[in-house]
Design a protein around this motif. Structure first.
Motif, PDB file in Angstrom:
ATOM      1  N   THR A  41      -1.173  78.808  80.488  1.00  0.00           N
ATOM      2  CA  THR A  41      -0.760  77.421  80.296  1.00  0.00           C
ATOM      3  C   THR A  41      -1.975  76.519  80.119  1.00  0.00           C
ATOM      4  O   THR A  41      -3.063  76.805  80.607  1.00  0.00           O
ATOM      5  CB  THR A  41       0.071  76.899  81.486  1.00  0.00           C
ATOM      6  OG1 THR A  41      -0.696  77.034  82.690  1.00  0.00           O
ATOM      7  CG2 THR A  41       1.372  77.668  81.601  1.00  0.00           C
ATOM      8  N   CYS A  42      -1.737  75.409  79.422  1.00  0.00           N
ATOM      9  CA  CYS A  42      -2.777  74.412  79.168  1.00  0.00           C
ATOM     10  C   CYS A  42      -2.195  73.037  79.443  1.00  0.00           C
ATOM     11  O   CYS A  42      -1.043  72.752  79.098  1.00  0.00           O
ATOM     12  CB  CYS A  42      -3.260  74.516  77.721  1.00  0.00           C
ATOM     13  SG  CYS A  42      -4.465  73.256  77.226  1.00  0.00           S
ATOM     14  N   ARG A  43      -3.004  72.173  80.063  1.00  0.00           N
ATOM     15  CA  ARG A  43      -2.581  70.795  80.313  1.00  0.00           C
ATOM     16  C   ARG A  43      -3.728  69.842  80.034  1.00  0.00           C
ATOM     17  O   ARG A  43      -4.887  70.151  80.287  1.00  0.00           O
ATOM     18  CB  ARG A  43      -2.136  70.599  81.769  1.00  0.00           C
ATOM     19  CG  ARG A  43      -0.817  71.263  82.115  1.00  0.00           C
ATOM     20  CD  ARG A  43      -0.445  71.039  83.578  1.00  0.00           C
ATOM     21  NE  ARG A  43       0.835  71.641  83.889  1.00  0.00           N
ATOM     22  CZ  ARG A  43       2.003  71.044  83.725  1.00  0.00           C
ATOM     23  NH1 ARG A  43       2.032  69.797  83.286  1.00  0.00           N
ATOM     24  NH2 ARG A  43       3.126  71.667  84.013  1.00  0.00           N
ATOM     25  N   ARG A  44      -3.379  68.694  79.518  1.00  0.00           N
ATOM     26  CA  ARG A  44      -4.320  67.580  79.427  1.00  0.00           C
ATOM     27  C   ARG A  44      -3.821  66.558  80.441  1.00  0.00           C
ATOM     28  O   ARG A  44      -2.796  65.932  80.239  1.00  0.00           O
ATOM     29  CB  ARG A  44      -4.343  67.004  78.019  1.00  0.00           C
ATOM     30  CG  ARG A  44      -5.124  65.724  77.890  1.00  0.00           C
ATOM     31  CD  ARG A  44      -6.612  65.919  78.059  1.00  0.00           C
ATOM     32  NE  ARG A  44      -7.275  66.365  76.825  1.00  0.00           N
ATOM     33  CZ  ARG A  44      -8.588  66.567  76.745  1.00  0.00           C
ATOM     34  NH1 ARG A  44      -9.354  66.407  77.807  1.00  0.00           N
ATOM     35  NH2 ARG A  44      -9.122  66.991  75.610  1.00  0.00           N
ATOM     36  N   GLY A  45      -4.511  66.460  81.571  1.00  0.00           N
ATOM     37  CA  GLY A  45      -4.000  65.659  82.669  1.00  0.00           C
ATOM     38  C   GLY A  45      -2.722  66.293  83.175  1.00  0.00           C
ATOM     39  O   GLY A  45      -2.684  67.466  83.550  1.00  0.00           O
ATOM     40  N   THR A  46      -1.630  65.544  83.150  1.00  0.00           N
ATOM     41  CA  THR A  46      -0.335  66.081  83.584  1.00  0.00           C
ATOM     42  C   THR A  46       0.537  66.507  82.407  1.00  0.00           C
ATOM     43  O   THR A  46       1.674  66.946  82.593  1.00  0.00           O
ATOM     44  CB  THR A  46       0.429  65.023  84.405  1.00  0.00           C
ATOM     45  OG1 THR A  46       0.648  63.863  83.593  1.00  0.00           O
ATOM     46  CG2 THR A  46      -0.360  64.633  85.650  1.00  0.00           C
ATOM     47  N   VAL A  47       0.008  66.403  81.192  1.00  0.00           N
ATOM     48  CA  VAL A  47       0.801  66.675  79.988  1.00  0.00           C
ATOM     49  C   VAL A  47       0.612  68.126  79.540  1.00  0.00           C
ATOM     50  O   VAL A  47      -0.516  68.538  79.224  1.00  0.00           O
ATOM     51  CB  VAL A  47       0.414  65.725  78.843  1.00  0.00           C
ATOM     52  CG1 VAL A  47       1.256  66.005  77.605  1.00  0.00           C
ATOM     53  CG2 VAL A  47       0.555  64.273  79.284  1.00  0.00           C
ATOM     54  N   PRO A  48       1.691  68.928  79.491  1.00  0.00           N
ATOM     55  CA  PRO A  48       1.566  70.304  78.985  1.00  0.00           C
ATOM     56  C   PRO A  48       1.219  70.312  77.499  1.00  0.00           C
ATOM     57  O   PRO A  48       1.693  69.476  76.729  1.00  0.00           O
ATOM     58  CB  PRO A  48       2.964  70.898  79.219  1.00  0.00           C
ATOM     59  CG  PRO A  48       3.650  69.975  80.171  1.00  0.00           C
ATOM     60  CD  PRO A  48       3.060  68.616  79.929  1.00  0.00           C
ATOM     61  N   VAL A  49       0.371  71.257  77.097  1.00  0.00           N
ATOM     62  CA  VAL A  49      -0.007  71.421  75.701  1.00  0.00           C
ATOM     63  C   VAL A  49       0.364  72.841  75.284  1.00  0.00           C
ATOM     64  O   VAL A  49      -0.112  73.817  75.880  1.00  0.00           O
ATOM     65  CB  VAL A  49      -1.516  71.186  75.490  1.00  0.00           C
ATOM     66  CG1 VAL A  49      -1.881  71.398  74.029  1.00  0.00           C
ATOM     67  CG2 VAL A  49      -1.923  69.792  75.949  1.00  0.00           C
ATOM     68  N   GLU A  50       1.215  72.954  74.273  1.00  0.00           N
ATOM     69  CA  GLU A  50       1.647  74.265  73.797  1.00  0.00           C
ATOM     70  C   GLU A  50       0.617  74.836  72.821  1.00  0.00           C
ATOM     71  O   GLU A  50       0.279  74.190  71.830  1.00  0.00           O
ATOM     72  CB  GLU A  50       3.006  74.156  73.109  1.00  0.00           C
ATOM     73  CG  GLU A  50       4.142  73.763  74.038  1.00  0.00           C
ATOM     74  CD  GLU A  50       4.440  74.832  75.075  1.00  0.00           C
ATOM     75  OE1 GLU A  50       4.250  76.032  74.751  1.00  0.00           O
ATOM     76  OE2 GLU A  50       4.844  74.482  76.196  1.00  0.00           O
ATOM     77  N   LEU A  51       0.141  76.043  73.120  1.00  0.00           N
ATOM     78  CA  LEU A  51      -0.845  76.705  72.269  1.00  0.00           C
ATOM     79  C   LEU A  51      -0.339  78.079  71.848  1.00  0.00           C
ATOM     80  O   LEU A  51       0.353  78.759  72.612  1.00  0.00           O
ATOM     81  CB  LEU A  51      -2.171  76.881  73.024  1.00  0.00           C
ATOM     82  CG  LEU A  51      -2.871  75.620  73.531  1.00  0.00           C
ATOM     83  CD1 LEU A  51      -4.106  76.007  74.331  1.00  0.00           C
ATOM     84  CD2 LEU A  51      -3.263  74.706  72.375  1.00  0.00           C
ATOM     85  N   THR A  52      -0.714  78.497  70.647  1.00  0.00           N
ATOM     86  CA  THR A  52      -0.448  79.868  70.238  1.00  0.00           C
ATOM     87  C   THR A  52      -1.401  80.800  70.993  1.00  0.00           C
ATOM     88  O   THR A  52      -2.370  80.348  71.633  1.00  0.00           O
ATOM     89  CB  THR A  52      -0.654  80.048  68.732  1.00  0.00           C
ATOM     90  OG1 THR A  52      -2.054  79.884  68.429  1.00  0.00           O
ATOM     91  CG2 THR A  52       0.173  79.041  67.938  1.00  0.00           C
ATOM     92  N   THR A  53      -1.138  82.093  70.901  1.00  0.00           N
ATOM     93  CA  THR A  53      -1.993  83.058  71.583  1.00  0.00           C
ATOM     94  C   THR A  53      -3.438  82.958  71.119  1.00  0.00           C
ATOM     95  O   THR A  53      -4.371  82.964  71.921  1.00  0.00           O
ATOM     96  CB  THR A  53      -1.472  84.493  71.340  1.00  0.00           C
ATOM     97  OG1 THR A  53      -0.142  84.588  71.853  1.00  0.00           O
ATOM     98  CG2 THR A  53      -2.346  85.524  72.026  1.00  0.00           C
ATOM     99  N   ARG A  54      -3.651  82.824  69.813  1.00  0.00           N
ATOM    100  CA  ARG A  54      -5.011  82.741  69.284  1.00  0.00           C
ATOM    101  C   ARG A  54      -5.679  81.428  69.671  1.00  0.00           C
ATOM    102  O   ARG A  54      -6.864  81.388  70.023  1.00  0.00           O
ATOM    103  CB  ARG A  54      -4.988  82.873  67.761  1.00  0.00           C
ATOM    104  CG  ARG A  54      -6.377  82.996  67.134  1.00  0.00           C
ATOM    105  CD  ARG A  54      -6.970  84.367  67.364  1.00  0.00           C
ATOM    106  NE  ARG A  54      -6.278  85.367  66.564  1.00  0.00           N
ATOM    107  CZ  ARG A  54      -6.466  86.680  66.680  1.00  0.00           C
ATOM    108  NH1 ARG A  54      -7.319  87.141  67.574  1.00  0.00           N
ATOM    109  NH2 ARG A  54      -5.801  87.530  65.917  1.00  0.00           N
ATOM    110  N   GLU A  55      -4.935  80.332  69.625  1.00  0.00           N
ATOM    111  CA  GLU A  55      -5.486  79.036  70.030  1.00  0.00           C
ATOM    112  C   GLU A  55      -5.899  79.077  71.491  1.00  0.00           C
ATOM    113  O   GLU A  55      -6.956  78.557  71.862  1.00  0.00           O
ATOM    114  CB  GLU A  55      -4.455  77.934  69.796  1.00  0.00           C
ATOM    115  CG  GLU A  55      -4.206  77.628  68.329  1.00  0.00           C
ATOM    116  CD  GLU A  55      -2.951  76.784  68.119  1.00  0.00           C
ATOM    117  OE1 GLU A  55      -2.717  76.387  66.964  1.00  0.00           O
ATOM    118  OE2 GLU A  55      -2.200  76.549  69.093  1.00  0.00           O
TER     119      GLU A  55
END
Length: 224
Positions: free
Chosen positions: A140-154
């Motif tokens: 998982t990735c977050r910017r602050g409290t906001v989730p950021v959806e990434l592909t596997t390669r990203e």
């Protein structure tokens, strides 16, 4: 060398204390997770031997809380749970090694010595640069409290950058670490994926975390 054993089974706990003491370790014993966490937080140990199935607080939670408090004492999970996902869970939350019961004292002692040679260097389970948070365990990735959806390669590309913050990585460095078929790829594919990442983790938040170093490569900076 001082070792904390966290084990609730009385006979095994006594055996571990006796066996490790005979090998020259100074050993303390905790019989539940809460006691183990308190002892590990209050005393400077060289290594912790931690069961998973513990009363009051399980071994996963003990390890997770130690790492959240930036306690980097090496942790060896010693448990009867031998499934590959159990092992992966322990390592993902910050444990350093994993040994299943029944075990050999020769192997246990060798692994403890290896962990102590590495020492308690910082190795957080969750990677952070500024308010950018990357968790390789649950992807998982977050910017602050906001989730950021990434592909596997990203995700792999961002993890490569986050693990070396402030360091300039060339396109070839990135290709080597992120793409298994990097020998046949055009290095400009890195530029394409850097653009994808910027549109997800930087531009929506008014940031410039991923920086281009002209003629050299890319680096990740804290741009708060």
């Amino acid at each position: 060398m001082r070792v904390l054993v966290v084990e609730d089974h009385p006979a095994l706990g006594r055996a571990l204390v006796h066996g490790l003491t005979a090998e020259g370790f100074a050993v303390d014993l905790a019989v539940d997770g809460e006691e183990g966490l308190l002892r590990a937080a209050d005393t400077s140990y060289d290594v912790v031997v931690l069961d998973i199935m513990l009363p009051r607080l399980n071994g996963y939670d003990v390890c997770r809380r130690l790492r959240a408090a930036e306690n980097w004492t090496p942790v060896l999970m010693l448990t009867a749970k031998d499934g590959e996902y159990d092992e992966a869970d322990g390592l993902d939350i910050g444990a350093d090694d994993y040994l299943t019961k029944p075990f050999s004292y020769v192997v246990l002692t060798a692994r403890l010595n290896a962990l102590m040679r590495r020492g308690g260097r910082p190795r957080p389970a969750v990677l952070r640069v500024g308010d950018l948070r990357l968790d390789p365990g649950d992807r998982t990735c977050r910017r602050g409290t906001v989730p950021v959806e990434l592909t596997t390669r990203e995700f792999s590309l961002l993890e490569c950058l986050v693990r070396r913050p402030g360091e300039v990585l060339s396109k070839q460095d990135i290709l080597t670490h992120v793409w298994t078929d990097h020998f046949d790829l055009d290095p400009n594919v890195v530029e394409v994926y850097i653009g994808y990442l910027r549109r997800k983790i930087d531009e929506p938040f008014g940031r410039r975390t991923i920086q281009t170093v002209r003629g050299a490569g890319y680096r990740l900076a804290d741009d708060r």
